[in-house]
Motif scaffolding. Structure first.
Motif, short mmCIF file in Angstrom:
data_model
loop_
_atom_site.label_atom_id
_atom_site.label_comp_id
_atom_site.label_asym_id
_atom_site.label_seq_id
_atom_site.Cartn_x
_atom_site.Cartn_y
_atom_site.Cartn_z
N PHE A 35 0.83 -1.20 0.00
CA PHE A 35 0.00 0.00 0.00
C PHE A 35 0.87 1.26 0.00
N LYS A 36 1.84 1.32 0.90
CA LYS A 36 2.70 2.50 1.00
C LYS A 36 3.52 2.70 -0.28
N LEU A 37 3.98 1.61 -0.86
CA LEU A 37 4.74 1.71 -2.11
C LEU A 37 3.82 2.21 -3.23
N GLY A 38 2.61 1.69 -3.27
CA GLY A 38 1.65 2.15 -4.28
C GLY A 38 1.33 3.63 -4.14
N MET A 39 1.14 4.08 -2.90
CA MET A 39 0.88 5.50 -2.66
C MET A 39 2.08 6.35 -3.08
N SER A 40 3.28 5.89 -2.74
CA SER A 40 4.49 6.63 -3.09
C SER A 40 4.63 6.76 -4.60
N TYR A 41 4.44 5.65 -5.31
CA TYR A 41 4.53 5.71 -6.78
C TYR A 41 3.47 6.65 -7.34
N GLY A 42 2.29 6.63 -6.77
CA GLY A 42 1.23 7.53 -7.22
C GLY A 42 1.62 8.99 -7.07
#
Length: 131
Positions: free
Chosen positions: A16-23
């Motif tokens: 989740f955190k990685l997905g948010m960061s990439y976003g």
């Protein structure tokens, strides 16, 4: 977050955190992939669906965006069948919805028709059980 994901790929919070960061870094496709993985591994926060909706919208994937936003509303506003939602516009009761299906169905359509101007829209969720 990438190190945590590599150490344990099934750790949903790292996904989740990685997905948010990439976003946030405008790597929307990568962000969406990691958010999908977070869901697959049990990440339960409704915000993942909202973020997916925005990422899909930016990627031009309207159908997936609508599906994600619908899931967000279902998770965010879902209530048991013995509850009701009362919808107010500028303090006046304008509609009522009963049970878990109001969150995505009539309520969202009704809210769409209210958007615009300086309108104040509010919702009250109430129990239908006898006290």
């Amino acid at each position: 977050f990438d190190k945590a994901r590599k150490k344990n790929p099934k750790y949903p919070n790292a996904q989740f955190k990685l997905g948010m960061s990439y976003g946030f870094l405008d790597k929307r496709r990568d962000g969406a992939l990691h958010l999908q993985e977070a869901l697959r591994y049990g990440y339960a926060d409704h915000d993942v669906y909202k973020t997916l909706g925005y990422l899909y919208k930016e990627l031009g994937q309207r159908g997936k965006a609508l599906e994600a936003f619908k899931a967000f509303f279902e998770k965010r506003f879902a209530v048991p069948p013995d509850y009701a939602a009362l919808l107010f516009k500028n303090g006046e009761l304008i509609d009522a919805f009963k049970g878990g299906h109001f969150s995505v169905g009539g309520l969202v359509d009704r809210l769409k028709s209210l958007v615009g101007g300086s309108t104040h829209v509010s919702m009250l969720i109430a129990t239908l059980q006898a006290c």
